[in-house]
Structures are given as structure tokens and as C-alpha cells.
Write a protein that holds these residues in place. Structure first.
Motif, PDB file in Angstrom:
ATOM      1  N   ALA A   1      72.239  54.867  94.790  1.00  0.00           N
ATOM      2  CA  ALA A   1      71.606  53.711  94.147  1.00  0.00           C
ATOM      3  C   ALA A   1      70.154  53.587  94.593  1.00  0.00           C
ATOM      4  CB  ALA A   1      72.389  52.436  94.478  1.00  0.00           C
ATOM      5  N   GLN A   2      69.904  53.808  95.888  1.00  0.00           N
ATOM      6  CA  GLN A   2      68.524  53.758  96.398  1.00  0.00           C
ATOM      7  C   GLN A   2      67.693  54.882  95.794  1.00  0.00           C
ATOM      8  OE1 GLN A   2      67.054  51.331  98.718  1.00  0.00           O
ATOM      9  NE2 GLN A   2      65.360  52.311  97.628  1.00  0.00           N
ATOM     10  N   GLU A   3      68.265  56.070  95.702  1.00  0.00           N
ATOM     11  CA  GLU A   3      67.526  57.192  95.121  1.00  0.00           C
ATOM     12  C   GLU A   3      67.164  56.915  93.667  1.00  0.00           C
ATOM     13  OE1 GLU A   3      67.935  61.897  94.019  1.00  0.00           O
ATOM     14  OE2 GLU A   3      69.015  61.187  95.787  1.00  0.00           O
ATOM     15  N   ALA A   4      68.063  56.308  92.923  1.00  0.00           N
ATOM     16  CA  ALA A   4      67.762  55.977  91.522  1.00  0.00           C
ATOM     17  C   ALA A   4      66.585  55.010  91.436  1.00  0.00           C
ATOM     18  CB  ALA A   4      69.001  55.401  90.843  1.00  0.00           C
ATOM     19  N   LEU A   5      66.561  54.011  92.302  1.00  0.00           N
ATOM     20  CA  LEU A   5      65.423  53.085  92.336  1.00  0.00           C
ATOM     21  C   LEU A   5      64.144  53.804  92.740  1.00  0.00           C
ATOM     22  CD1 LEU A   5      67.069  49.956  93.968  1.00  0.00           C
ATOM     23  CD2 LEU A   5      66.069  50.076  91.667  1.00  0.00           C
ATOM     24  N   ASP A   6      64.237  54.674  93.739  1.00  0.00           N
ATOM     25  CA  ASP A   6      63.059  55.411  94.190  1.00  0.00           C
ATOM     26  C   ASP A   6      62.484  56.269  93.072  1.00  0.00           C
ATOM     27  OD1 ASP A   6      63.527  54.261  96.676  1.00  0.00           O
ATOM     28  OD2 ASP A   6      64.428  56.074  97.529  1.00  0.00           O
ATOM     29  N   ARG A   7      63.352  56.857  92.271  1.00  0.00           N
ATOM     30  CA  ARG A   7      62.875  57.693  91.158  1.00  0.00           C
ATOM     31  C   ARG A   7      62.265  56.831  90.043  1.00  0.00           C
ATOM     32  NH1 ARG A   7      63.855  62.984  91.963  1.00  0.00           N
ATOM     33  NH2 ARG A   7      65.427  63.507  93.518  1.00  0.00           N
ATOM     34  N   ARG A   8      62.768  55.633  89.843  1.00  0.00           N
ATOM     35  CA  ARG A   8      62.134  54.716  88.890  1.00  0.00           C
ATOM     36  C   ARG A   8      60.736  54.347  89.367  1.00  0.00           C
ATOM     37  NH1 ARG A   8      66.418  50.007  88.181  1.00  0.00           N
ATOM     38  NH2 ARG A   8      64.633  48.946  87.220  1.00  0.00           N
ATOM     39  N   LEU A   9      60.590  54.136  90.670  1.00  0.00           N
ATOM     40  CA  LEU A   9      59.278  53.811  91.229  1.00  0.00           C
ATOM     41  C   LEU A   9      58.324  54.990  91.080  1.00  0.00           C
ATOM     42  CD1 LEU A   9      57.478  51.787  92.668  1.00  0.00           C
ATOM     43  CD2 LEU A   9      58.490  52.539  94.828  1.00  0.00           C
ATOM     44  N   ILE A  10      58.807  56.186  91.303  1.00  0.00           N
ATOM     45  CA  ILE A  10      57.975  57.376  91.082  1.00  0.00           C
ATOM     46  C   ILE A  10      57.517  57.428  89.626  1.00  0.00           C
ATOM     47  CG2 ILE A  10      58.027  59.907  90.894  1.00  0.00           C
ATOM     48  CD1 ILE A  10      59.753  59.881  93.483  1.00  0.00           C
ATOM     49  N   ALA A  11      58.427  57.196  88.698  1.00  0.00           N
ATOM     50  CA  ALA A  11      58.073  57.239  87.276  1.00  0.00           C
ATOM     51  C   ALA A  11      56.981  56.211  86.959  1.00  0.00           C
ATOM     52  CB  ALA A  11      59.305  57.000  86.410  1.00  0.00           C
ATOM     53  N   LEU A  12      57.084  55.021  87.526  1.00  0.00           N
ATOM     54  CA  LEU A  12      56.036  54.017  87.319  1.00  0.00           C
ATOM     55  C   LEU A  12      54.695  54.511  87.846  1.00  0.00           C
ATOM     56  CD1 LEU A  12      57.924  50.737  88.280  1.00  0.00           C
ATOM     57  CD2 LEU A  12      56.924  51.262  86.043  1.00  0.00           C
ATOM     58  N   CYS A  13      54.700  55.071  89.042  1.00  0.00           N
ATOM     59  CA  CYS A  13      53.447  55.533  89.651  1.00  0.00           C
ATOM     60  C   CYS A  13      52.907  56.775  88.959  1.00  0.00           C
ATOM     61  CB  CYS A  13      53.654  55.763  91.153  1.00  0.00           C
ATOM     62  SG  CYS A  13      53.931  54.218  92.053  1.00  0.00           S
ATOM     63  N   GLU A  14      53.791  57.626  88.458  1.00  0.00           N
ATOM     64  CA  GLU A  14      53.341  58.810  87.702  1.00  0.00           C
ATOM     65  C   GLU A  14      52.629  58.394  86.413  1.00  0.00           C
ATOM     66  OE1 GLU A  14      53.116  61.931  88.332  1.00  0.00           O
ATOM     67  OE2 GLU A  14      54.619  62.439  89.835  1.00  0.00           O
ATOM     68  N   GLY A  15      53.075  57.304  85.827  1.00  0.00           N
ATOM     69  CA  GLY A  15      52.471  56.839  84.578  1.00  0.00           C
ATOM     70  C   GLY A  15      51.351  55.831  84.759  1.00  0.00           C
ATOM     71  N   ALA A  16      50.999  55.544  86.001  1.00  0.00           N
ATOM     72  CA  ALA A  16      50.002  54.513  86.279  1.00  0.00           C
ATOM     73  C   ALA A  16      48.631  54.874  85.725  1.00  0.00           C
ATOM     74  CB  ALA A  16      49.902  54.268  87.787  1.00  0.00           C
ATOM     75  N   THR A  17      47.954  53.862  85.234  1.00  0.00           N
ATOM     76  CA  THR A  17      46.561  53.982  84.790  1.00  0.00           C
ATOM     77  C   THR A  17      45.791  52.840  85.445  1.00  0.00           C
ATOM     78  OG1 THR A  17      46.869  52.516  82.890  1.00  0.00           O
ATOM     79  CG2 THR A  17      47.281  54.891  82.527  1.00  0.00           C
ATOM     80  N   PRO A  18      44.472  52.954  85.506  1.00  0.00           N
ATOM     81  CA  PRO A  18      43.703  51.833  86.054  1.00  0.00           C
ATOM     82  C   PRO A  18      43.977  50.518  85.318  1.00  0.00           C
ATOM     83  CG  PRO A  18      42.325  53.779  85.933  1.00  0.00           C
ATOM     84  CD  PRO A  18      43.610  54.113  85.225  1.00  0.00           C
ATOM     85  N   ALA A  19      44.123  50.584  84.011  1.00  0.00           N
ATOM     86  CA  ALA A  19      44.376  49.361  83.238  1.00  0.00           C
ATOM     87  C   ALA A  19      45.734  48.764  83.601  1.00  0.00           C
ATOM     88  CB  ALA A  19      44.307  49.663  81.738  1.00  0.00           C
ATOM     89  N   TRP A  20      46.750  49.595  83.741  1.00  0.00           N
ATOM     90  CA  TRP A  20      48.080  49.100  84.106  1.00  0.00           C
ATOM     91  C   TRP A  20      48.052  48.472  85.499  1.00  0.00           C
ATOM     92  CZ3 TRP A  20      51.824  50.892  87.774  1.00  0.00           C
ATOM     93  CH2 TRP A  20      53.080  50.273  87.655  1.00  0.00           C
ATOM     94  N   LEU A  21      47.412  49.137  86.451  1.00  0.00           N
ATOM     95  CA  LEU A  21      47.351  48.603  87.808  1.00  0.00           C
ATOM     96  C   LEU A  21      46.653  47.245  87.860  1.00  0.00           C
ATOM     97  CD1 LEU A  21      46.512  51.823  89.851  1.00  0.00           C
ATOM     98  CD2 LEU A  21      48.678  50.569  89.831  1.00  0.00           C
ATOM     99  N   ALA A  22      45.720  46.999  86.960  1.00  0.00           N
ATOM    100  CA  ALA A  22      44.985  45.733  86.939  1.00  0.00           C
ATOM    101  C   ALA A  22      45.757  44.621  86.223  1.00  0.00           C
ATOM    102  CB  ALA A  22      43.629  45.936  86.270  1.00  0.00           C
ATOM    103  N   GLN A  23      46.742  44.994  85.416  1.00  0.00           N
ATOM    104  CA  GLN A  23      47.529  43.981  84.705  1.00  0.00           C
ATOM    105  C   GLN A  23      48.293  43.104  85.686  1.00  0.00           C
ATOM    106  OE1 GLN A  23      50.344  45.739  82.007  1.00  0.00           O
ATOM    107  NE2 GLN A  23      48.760  46.739  80.792  1.00  0.00           N
ATOM    108  N   GLU A  24      48.593  41.916  85.227  1.00  0.00           N
ATOM    109  CA  GLU A  24      49.424  41.039  86.039  1.00  0.00           C
ATOM    110  C   GLU A  24      50.878  41.199  85.640  1.00  0.00           C
ATOM    111  OE1 GLU A  24      48.160  36.983  86.339  1.00  0.00           O
ATOM    112  OE2 GLU A  24      46.493  37.583  87.610  1.00  0.00           O
ATOM    113  N   THR A  25      51.735  41.111  86.638  1.00  0.00           N
ATOM    114  CA  THR A  25      53.165  41.070  86.393  1.00  0.00           C
ATOM    115  C   THR A  25      53.667  39.718  86.867  1.00  0.00           C
ATOM    116  OG1 THR A  25      55.223  42.322  86.619  1.00  0.00           O
ATOM    117  CG2 THR A  25      53.893  42.085  88.602  1.00  0.00           C
TER     118      THR A  25
END
Length: 188
Positions: free
Chosen positions: A85-109
């Protein structure tokens, strides 16, 4: 900043793998034993890391989990179910960071809190998440010192010369130095 977040996400996957593999050698008694830390046991601390990861990763993905992440504060009774379960979350986090752009990082969540909705720039949420993970992994590492299982080295990720020390876990996780570092400096 994007590359740093990517590296942190891969380091997180590797660190959790190394730590949870060590913890898999604990007896259930040792896993649940009361210890001095923020949370009363290795088991509780590892579950805390997982549910907080789920909370923040879901928010970064624009999900609706919110405080539901905390409905069950001990969702996994054993390392055998917690680790994948932890590995699945870690891979989701990798996918988010792999797709990161400056515009996305500046967006608010939006982080749903008990009393309000907290708006934060994504880059700050990511930074917070990596610090949170490191903070609590350190606690588990310290608690392992009082068991028969040797705490694993968790600082052999960033240096080029230490690549042989992480090679076996990288193979197990299906990643390699080139994928993580994306540059020729991994070959020096």
C-alpha cells in the motif's frame, strides 16, 4: 525545483522500501510494542506515514478523500499489507513529480481541515510532505534500534559513489540510476 522534487519522490520510494523491508523482520510483538515516539509503536508510526501520504497525495491529485484518510488510523495490521500500500502511494507521488511543471507547482491545492479549507501552493505541500515522511521514518529508525532488527541506512540515495549500495533495491523496485537522475552524471 522540479528535478529536486522528482529526486525526493524516488528517494521516498527507496527509503520506504528499505525501511519496511527491515520492519518485515520484526515479530508482531515487536511491531506493536509500546515505544517512545510521537506514536506509541512502530506499527502506529508506519500507518501514520501511510495515511498522511494518502491525504496529501489525494489532495495534490485533486481528489476528494480529504479527512476520510483519517477514518482508520491503523489500516494495516501487518507489514505484509502495509508495504504494498505504501509503495502504491509512493509511485503515485513519483507520477505527480514526473509530470510536474512550473505552472502546476505554483497552483494552489485545497487541504480539507477539520475547521476550514486550507489553500496552499503545490510546491509548499510537496516540500511539507517530504519533510513529514523523513521526520517519521527517522522515528521508526530510532525505534528499530531497540529491537533485534538493525535499522537500515536511509542516507545512501543522493551520492553517485553510493549507487552500488542502493542497486539491489533499485532492481527490486524496477528503477535505475538513469531513470532517477536523467543525466550523464549518474555514470561518473
Amino acid at each position: 525545483m522540479i528535478e529536486h522534487f522528482r529526486h525526493q519522490a524516488y528517494c521516498n520510494l527507496w527509503s520506504n522500501h528499505r525501511l519496511l523491508t527491515a520492519c518485515a523482520g520484526l515479530s508482531q510483538e515487536a511491531l506493536y510494542a509500546e515505544r517512545s515516539s510521537f506514536f506509541p509503536s512502530i506499527h502506529a508510526t508506519l500507518n501514520h506515514i501511510l495515511i498522511v501520504d494518502a491525504y496529501y497525495i489525494d489532495a495534490l491529485e485533486g481528489g476528494t478523500l480529504g479527512l476520510g484518510a483519517f477514518d482508520d488510523e491503523l489500516p494495516h495490521a501487518t507489514i505484509a499489507t502495509l508495504q504494498p500500500a505504501q509503495e502504491a502511494l509512493d509511485r503515485r507521488l513519483i507520477a505527480l513529480c514526473e509530470g510536474a511543471t512550473p505552472a502546476w507547482l505554483a497552483q494552489e491545492t485545497v487541504l480539507v481541515r477539520r475547521t476550514h479549507r486550507q489553500h496552499e501552493p503545490i510546491h509548499r505541500v510537496l516540500a511539507h510532505l517530504f519533510v513529514h515522511q523523513t521526520h517519521h521514518r527517522g522515528q521508526v529508525h530510532a525505534m528499530l534500534s531497540a529491537t533485534d532488527i538493525a535499522p537500515p541506512q536511509l542516507d545512501e540515495f543522493f551520492m553517485r559513489e553510493e549507487a552500488p549500495l542502493r542497486q539491489a533495491e533499485f532492481r527490486t523496485l524496477g528503477i535505475d540510476e538513469t531513470q532517477v537522475w536523467r543525466s550523464s552524471d549518474s555514470a561518473h
